[in-house]
Design an enzyme around this catalytic site. Structure first.
Site, PDB file in Angstrom:
ATOM      1  N   TRP A 308     -17.578  16.219  17.761  1.00  0.00           N
ATOM      2  CA  TRP A 308     -17.411  14.791  18.469  1.00  0.00           C
ATOM      3  C   TRP A 308     -16.068  14.483  19.153  1.00  0.00           C
ATOM      4  O   TRP A 308     -15.851  13.713  19.979  1.00  0.00           O
ATOM      5  CB  TRP A 308     -17.760  13.920  17.636  1.00  0.00           C
ATOM      6  N   ASP A 309     -15.221  15.774  18.726  1.00  0.00           N
ATOM      7  CA  ASP A 309     -13.773  15.131  19.000  1.00  0.00           C
ATOM      8  C   ASP A 309     -13.740  15.001  20.876  1.00  0.00           C
ATOM      9  O   ASP A 309     -12.984  14.416  21.535  1.00  0.00           O
ATOM     10  CB  ASP A 309     -12.948  16.387  18.782  1.00  0.00           C
ATOM     11  N   GLU A 448     -14.973  12.216   5.935  1.00  0.00           N
ATOM     12  CA  GLU A 448     -15.796  13.149   5.529  1.00  0.00           C
ATOM     13  C   GLU A 448     -15.573  13.465   3.748  1.00  0.00           C
ATOM     14  O   GLU A 448     -16.363  14.259   3.245  1.00  0.00           O
ATOM     15  CB  GLU A 448     -15.263  14.555   6.167  1.00  0.00           C
ATOM     16  N   LYS A 559     -10.561   9.887   4.324  1.00  0.00           N
ATOM     17  CA  LYS A 559      -9.822  10.798   5.109  1.00  0.00           C
ATOM     18  C   LYS A 559      -9.430  10.262   6.460  1.00  0.00           C
ATOM     19  O   LYS A 559      -8.351  10.477   6.636  1.00  0.00           O
ATOM     20  CB  LYS A 559     -10.980  11.888   5.330  1.00  0.00           C
ATOM     21  N   GLN A 560     -10.180   9.576   7.054  1.00  0.00           N
ATOM     22  CA  GLN A 560      -9.912   9.088   8.498  1.00  0.00           C
ATOM     23  C   GLN A 560     -10.362   7.905   8.864  1.00  0.00           C
ATOM     24  O   GLN A 560     -11.369   7.219   8.045  1.00  0.00           O
ATOM     25  CB  GLN A 560     -10.267  10.093   9.320  1.00  0.00           C
TER      26      GLN A 560
HETATM   27  O1  IFM Z   1     -14.319  16.105  13.961  1.00  0.00           O
HETATM   28  C1  IFM Z   1     -13.261  16.546  13.257  1.00  0.00           C
HETATM   29  C2  IFM Z   1     -13.580  15.635  11.914  1.00  0.00           C
HETATM   30  O2  IFM Z   1     -13.874  14.361  12.296  1.00  0.00           O
HETATM   31  C3  IFM Z   1     -12.454  15.822  10.903  1.00  0.00           C
HETATM   32  N1  IFM Z   1     -12.254  17.078  10.598  1.00  0.00           N
HETATM   33  C4  IFM Z   1     -12.030  17.726  11.649  1.00  0.00           C
HETATM   34  C5  IFM Z   1     -12.920  17.924  12.706  1.00  0.00           C
HETATM   35  C6  IFM Z   1     -12.509  18.619  14.000  1.00  0.00           C
HETATM   36  O3  IFM Z   1     -11.406  18.125  14.624  1.00  0.00           O
END
Ligand code: IFM
Length: 686
Positions: A308-309, A448, A559-560
């Site tokens: 999705w990046d 994640e 994580k994010q």
């Molecule tokens: O798409 C990301 C994900 O959100 C977090 N882990 C790494 C992936 C690739 O950058």
């Protein structure tokens, strides 16, 4: 601007990432001519995948056509006799250069080289090497194609044939695809010999001279793209080094006219911004049917797959600077709709469930994506099965590409993506008869670390948005493309009412009395601790934090950006909600993914948190300059460059600093000028 690394003994893995050149189809890591696979030399490929045995399928690294080793008066030029070394990447023109001075017994030899990819003909990699001595010496040069390449899960090809004059190799991958590398050299001297041994096809020169220059033109071939042309035409019509050099400068000058951001700020972010945008430029595929992987062209990590990046972090850059690339990237998803429908069916659903890690649309994500550091055993992860927000990310991006390019072709072809993604969510949802709402259970949001949760806010809102866009897309078609509208309405006549029902009934977790949106059902009940505290609990620094037994799983540590990401993407929440959630989630966010900083940066802009915004901006823009980003997930190597962080830097400037967000720039920034394909924007601090 120029990124320079001094000293011969630096970290080659890191420099290789940083000083990369590329043209969207190929990349070449920032390594030295004399380096081999141990120094992670790689001529990387976009989406030219191969699988060896049962190991992960990954992009093939091509034979290296720029290999070279030298002896002067019988002594090898090697790290033991380096007196001076510098290497650099010029982001203005995509040229890598190095200069190394070797002092051996009776002679000082300076090796200078530069290399760049043609941006006009992606099959061409061009380089020049000059060796000059302080007095005439006997120079023995062996140079050519190194077939013994760096791989994670290789070897990926066998050599079918080798030819000389020019040096050329033809290879077949494990999957039966073909690749070839031909190296044409211009040099005032003729090679005294040529041979193929120890995995290298080399020309040998032996001359007594003060200076010698080799111009090298590598013509690359891959059977998936270059169907009816093996490069002979190109080889027969090669121009001179200087011609290509000038052509390259012109291309880059034009490119930067639409992409350059000038920034005057306290911490000299110009280089960081140039480098971020440079990466996005060199990763833009030159042909349709391809997309950009999560690590760009820096190597094989993350299987060279598309996440999705691309849609959520990179496409916005191309929409402003290179609309054709933006359209090509979203076409990659339109073209792979069938694979997404197949994936949905494999899981027992209808509609389109896109690959979490897409290799030509097929999900490359393994069921066991992490290795446990203590046992060495694979850990069951659910990224592929449960990260269903991917379909919504694509749908939202597709509509944005349509809106900003006004290309009705995108909607004509993309309407099925919108409808199929929306339908997927309908079939994936569970209707809760007591609460009278659709719910998305057992999912994995952007964070994640918390797997298999219910009603992740990001996922539910994005699924709802997908349904809205599907209906809006139909309406738009009815006005702009009535024939296609009639056709689609007929095909989807039984599905459209279901999408409408889902749109009305999907549960959207509302902000509570404190304005907080719960990341998923039960999140607020988790242990209230911080990433810092969790670090103290680690038994191994590389330990994986998520999954069923990770240190973060039973806690609020994420994580994010997750809810914060939602608030960035969907611009429907009031400021007090943005503020409450920014403040609440910040202490819990590890920023363990390079995607995280820019979400916080954008929200900080909206909240007039100028200092924070500047700090997050620096972090996202400098990710690769500082060699940032995690290098391991469990014991799995995940290093490389981070194009999503680069796109995040662009978004922070354009959506944050320059938009309705900040009333004036952060104190640390004096002025920003953004060039786009259509306009120039300038902002000065009040
Ligand atoms: O798409 C990301 C994900 O959100 C977090 N882990 C790494 C992936 C690739 O950058």
């Amino acid at each position: 601007m120029t990124i320079t690394e001094n000293g011969y003994g630096g970290d080659r893995l890191c420099r290789g990432d940083k000083l990369i050149i590329g043209n969207g189809i190929y990349g070449y890591r920032g390594t030295l001519e004399e380096n081999g696979k141990n120094e992670a030399v790689a001529l990387t490929t976009c989406s030219f995948y191969d699988r060896r045995g049962d190991s992960w399928r990954e992009p093939v690294n091509m034979p290296n056509p720029l290999y070279l080793r030298v002896k002067a008066n019988g002594t090898a030029l090697s790290k033991e006799n380096v007196a001076y070394h510098t290497e650099s990447l010029n982001t203005d023109n995509g040229v890598f250069s190095r200069c190394t001075v070797f002092k051996i017994k009776d002679v000082t030899v300076t090796l200078k080289s530069e290399r760049f990819f043609s941006q006009i003909d992606y099959r061409l990699l061009i380089s020049k090497v000059t060796l000059s001595c302080d007095k005439s010496a006997e120079m023995e040069i062996a140079d050519g194609i190194d077939l013994d390449v760096w791989d994670i899960n290789g070897p990926h090809f066998t050599t079918d044939s080798v030819s000389y004059n020019p040096l050329s190799v033809y290879c077949t991958t494990n999957e039966g695809k073909h690749l070839a590398v031909t190296l044409y050299e211009k040099c005032p001297y003729k090679p005294v010999n040529a041979d193929f041994s120890n995995g290298k096809v080399l020309n040998f020169y032996k001359v007594f001279t003060k200076e010698i220059t080799l111009e090298r033109f590598a013509v690359l071939y891959r059977s998936d793209l270059d169907k009816c042309d093996d490069g002979k035409m190109l080889l027969n019509n090669l121009k001179g080094y200087d011609d290509y050099y000038k052509e390259n400068l012109k291309w880059w000058r034009e490119k930067w006219k639409c992409a350059k951001i000038e920034i005057e700020d306290e911490r000299n972010s110009q280089l960081a911004l140039d480098y971020s945008l440079y990466q996005l430029i060199i990763y833009a595929p030159k042909v349709s049917g391809l997309s950009i992987s999560a690590r760009g062209l820096s190597g094989q990590t993350y299987k060279g797959a598309v996440f999705w990046d691309t849609e959520m972090f990179m496409i916005p850059f191309y929409l402003k600077t290179d609309k054709n690339t933006a359209k090509n990237l979203i076409r990659y998803r339109i073209d792979t709709l069938d694979k997404a429908k197949q994936k949905a069916r494999e899981y027992g659903y209808e509609g389109a469930f896109y690959a979490w890690e897409s290799q030509d649309g097929v999900d490359a994500c393994s069921d066991f994506n992490v290795t446990d550091v203590f046992t060495g055993r694979p850990v069951r992860t659910y990224f592929k099965d449960k990260q269903i927000h991917i379909s919504a990310d694509i749908a939202v991006s597709l509509y944005q590409v349509y809106k900003e390019t006004k290309d009705i072709g995108i909607l004509n072809d993309g309407i099925e993506v919108l409808l199929e993604c929306a339908y997927f969510y309908y079939t994936r949802s569970y209707y809760n008869h007591i609460k009278k709402r659709y719910e998305l259970l057992d999912v994995l949001g952007p964070d994640e670390y918390h797997e298999r949760v219910d009603n992740n806010a990001y996922t539910n809102y994005m699924a709802h948005e997908t349904a809205c866009l599907a209906i809006k897309g139909l309406k738009e078609l009815s006005k702009k493309s009535p024939e296609r509208y009639r056709e689609i309405s007929e095909i989807y006549k039984n599905i459209i009412p279901k999408i409408k029902k889902f749109k009305e009934g999907i549960y959207l977790p509302k902000p509570n009395d404190n304005g907080l949106i719960e990341q998923f059902s039960g999140y607020f009940k988790l242990e209230d601790t911080t990433p810092c505290e969790l670090k103290k609990r680690l038994k191994d620094p590389k330990e994986y934090w998520g999954g069923s037994t990770g240190v973060a799983t039973a806690t609020r540590v994420i994580k994010q950006a997750d809810v914060v990401m939602l608030l960035c993407v969907l611009k429907r929440f009031p400021l007090e909600v943005l503020k409450a959630n920014y403040e609440f989630y910040l202490p819990y966010t590890e920023h363990g993914s390079s995607l995280s900083y820019s979400a916080y940066a954008r929200l900080a802009c909206k909240l007039q948190l100028k200092k924070d915004a500047y700090e997050w901006f620096i972090k996202t823009a400098r990710t690769d300059l500082d060699g940032g980003g995690k290098k391991y997930a469990g014991s799995l190597y995940i290093g490389g460059t981070h194009p999503a962080a680069c796109g995040g830097a662009y978004l922070t400037v354009t959506e944050g600093f320059l938009s309705d967000g900040l009333n004036s720039l952060p104190d640390e920034i004096n002025s920003i000028t953004v060039n786009t394909q259509t306009k120039k924007y300038k902002l000065k601090r009040n």
